[in-house]
Design an enzyme around this catalytic site. Structure first.
Site, PDB file in Angstrom:
ATOM      1  N   GLU A 129      -4.677  -8.745  -0.685  1.00  0.00           N
ATOM      2  CA  GLU A 129      -5.474  -8.479   0.516  1.00  0.00           C
ATOM      3  C   GLU A 129      -6.926  -8.368   0.087  1.00  0.00           C
ATOM      4  OE1 GLU A 129      -4.330  -5.413   3.311  1.00  0.00           O
ATOM      5  OE2 GLU A 129      -2.192  -5.865   3.019  1.00  0.00           O
ATOM      6  N   GLU A 138       0.843  -1.200   0.000  1.00  0.00           N
ATOM      7  CA  GLU A 138       0.000   0.000   0.000  1.00  0.00           C
ATOM      8  C   GLU A 138       0.881   1.254   0.000  1.00  0.00           C
ATOM      9  OE1 GLU A 138      -3.302  -0.274   2.789  1.00  0.00           O
ATOM     10  OE2 GLU A 138      -4.108  -1.978   1.677  1.00  0.00           O
TER      11      GLU A 138
HETATM   12  O1  AHR Z   1      -5.253  -6.074   6.703  1.00  0.00           O
HETATM   13  C1  AHR Z   1      -5.236  -4.927   7.487  1.00  0.00           C
HETATM   14  C2  AHR Z   1      -4.588  -3.751   6.775  1.00  0.00           C
HETATM   15  O2  AHR Z   1      -5.343  -3.393   5.667  1.00  0.00           O
HETATM   16  C3  AHR Z   1      -3.218  -3.998   6.194  1.00  0.00           C
HETATM   17  O3  AHR Z   1      -2.207  -3.857   7.135  1.00  0.00           O
HETATM   18  C4  AHR Z   1      -3.115  -2.946   5.149  1.00  0.00           C
HETATM   19  O4  AHR Z   1      -2.280  -3.325   4.096  1.00  0.00           O
HETATM   20  C5  AHR Z   1      -4.551  -2.732   4.720  1.00  0.00           C
HETATM   21  O5  AHR Z   1      -4.889  -1.396   4.699  1.00  0.00           O
END
Ligand code: AHR
Length: 534
Positions: free
Chosen positions: A338, A215
């Site tokens: 994710e 991110e």
């Molecule tokens: O999964 C929780 C958080 O969500 C992670 O650390 C981040 O990459 C995303 O914003």
């Protein structure tokens, strides 16, 4: 997070991707619309082209993500060698057995936002000597670094997963990355390989997947895509292959609907990456303020959650179209590293620990998402649900020595036959499930053929109150037997607890039969069904 485009009732635009899957409004006796009486179950037709499969569904679509966040690593996975909780070299045996059972193919670590604050050398050597660090993102707790590189690689070996390491770009250095890769993968007489030997590991590990930053548009450094693309180009140049280890380089991709990020990174990075990531979380209410309770919700949020989960299809389609312009041969993979449902934390728990319960609704989201990944397996090469234990849409929840499996876990187990199987193209005609002014298809499915020739169909009925009759034509093959399992419950909010750990578990599915064309099944409301055809 950016705002998703408004969901419209133009289903052909929204679902136009899914190779050959089309939702056609109400083909049958009943609309399946909330509040509208029906004469009997609606009908749906699935046509599976069993003679046309070409592309493999990578097992890596069934990957996991474990971050130093809340009780994911500490308590959930790592309890330490001296713990009364049964463990192997500090790693919980119950969790290892559960994860082995779903054949976790790949595990992403150490973050997440944590990755861009993580300095790997703090997590090696005698544990008593490891420095502590402040975990600024997640609850402001002090990290003792007892779970580091060796412990993570041990976990991967115990569960049989490939490691996927997120490199610290936000607050790290190119040198740190180079040394970590050398420490992990070099077999030569080099300083880092020797340091690894000194810490008890003679042989190098094989580590294929490295993500360059997490991110980077947000917690990983608030970068603009132009800047990130240059940073990525620099880092990747120094991500060296040692011996026979071949690195698969993953560039940080977009935050959900940020298509410009994908445009710019594709334009400026191109073939210097093997994969580009994508993050998308399903927020039941659509608002990061009050995301809604994991267990207390009505049909509005059941429908809203599934509608938002289905947007994964549009997202993948649109990012893929951008990638196609520069990479028409699909050499670069899209890695949804994710994803999952993000609810409000359980009342009374640390808001920074992201601990949430997991209901039948979450199971449906998992099944729908996995079906979408399967359908897009020409471009999507990996996906990692967030997060393995005790955090967000977890596989298992722990309380001291106790562990329960979530409905989401059972979906991952039911879908294991798709791992590395060949996707079978399919066409789906189904009615809609409407709530208020919003409509979604009532059915969601995917099909594959495994190396033994066995066909598996995973199908969800998203309607919380109405069953549906599914008839399936199998083209180009004959089967002699159909059997299956179903995950459902009487309530949308059903979930497993430490007092009742088997409230939502898969059961034998008996409502299917062979037909001249293939098979027919009556899918219960709010269910996930896996059918096996031999
Ligand atoms: O999964 C929780 C958080 O969500 C992670 O650390 C981040 O990459 C995303 O914003």
């Amino acid at each position: 997070m950016t705002t998703p485009p408004l969901f419209t009732t133009n289903l052909s635009r929204i679902f136009h991707h899914a190779p050959r899957m089309i939702a056609i409004v109400a083909i049958a006796s009943g609309l399946g619309t909330t509040g509208v009486a029906q004469d009997g179950p609606a009908s749906s037709r699935l046509v599976i082209h069993a003679d046309q499969g070409e592309i493999a569904i990578s097992r890596n679509l069934y990957g996991q993500f474990a971050e130093h966040l809340g009780r994911c690593i500490y308590g959930g996975i790592w309890v330490g060698e001296d713990s009364p909780i049964p463990n192997t070299r500090g790693i919980r045996n119950d969790v290892v057995a559960a994860l082995k059972n779903i054949n976790v193919p790949v595990l992403r670590w150490p973050g997440g936002c944590f990755a861009d604050e993580y300095h790997w050398q703090d997590g090696i050597g005698p544990r008593a000597d490891r420095p502590t660090q402040f975990n600024s993102h997640w609850g402001g707790v002090v990290e003792n670094n007892h779970f580091g590189t060796h412990e993570f690689m041990d976990l991967c070996e115990q569960i049989g997963a490939e490691p996927y390491i997120a490199i610290n770009v936000g607050s790290g250095t190119v040198r740190e990355m180079m040394e970590w890769i050398e420490y992990l993968t070099s077999d030569q007489d080099t300083p880092m390989a020797n340091l690894r030997r000194q810490n008890g590991r003679e042989k190098p590990w094989k580590v294929r997947y490295f993500g360059i930053g997490n991110e980077s548009w947000g917690c990983g450094g608030s970068m603009r895509p132009e800047y990130y693309a240059d940073i990525y180009r620099r880092y990747q140049e120094f991500a060296k292959n040692h011996g026979g280890n071949r690195i698969f380089k993953v560039a940080c991709g977009a935050n959900d609907w940020d298509f410009r990020w994908t445009e710019v990174v594709m334009e400026n990075v191109g073939n210097r990456m093997n994969g580009l990531s994508l993050h998308y979380y399903t927020i039941p209410t659509g608002s990061w303020g009050d995301k809604g309770s994991a267990t207390e919700f009505g049909e509005d949020l059941w429908h809203g959650t599934l509608r938002r989960a289905l947007q994964m299809d549009t997202l993948i389609t649109r990012h893929s179209e951008i990638m196609d312009k520069k990479d028409p041969r699909k050499r670069i993979g899209l890695l949804v590293d994710e994803w999952g449902v993000w609810h409000n934390v359980e009342p009374g728990t640390n808001p920074g620990f992201l601990y949430q319960q997991n209901t039948l609704r979450d199971a449906l989201v998992a099944a729908v998402s996995l079906n979408i990944f399967n359908q897009h397996c020409d471009r999507v090469r990996m996906a990692n649900i967030a997060q393995t234990i005790n955090v967000l849409q977890a596989m298992a929840l722990t309380d001291g020595s106790k562990m329960i499996l979530t409905p989401t876990y059972h979906v991952f187990e039911m879908f294991t036959p798709h791992h590395d199987a060949t996707l079978l193209p399919s066409d789906l005609d189904c009615g809609t499930y409407a709530f208020g002014n919003e409509q979604i298809p009532q059915i969601n499915a995917s099909a594959s053929r495994d190396s033994q020739g066995v066909i598996h169909v995973t199908v969800c009925n998203l309607h919380p109150n109405e069953p549906v009759n599914l008839s399936c034509d199998l083209l180009g093959t004959k089967v002699r037997q159909v059997s299956g399992r179903v995950l459902t419950a009487s309530a949308m909010q059903a979930h497993n607890t430490f007092a009742e750990p088997a409230a939502v578990v898969p059961r034998e599915f008996t409502d299917s039969r062979l037909t001249d064309a293939g098979f027919a099944a009556k899918l219960p409301s709010k269910s996930v069904v896996v059918l096996e055809l031999r």
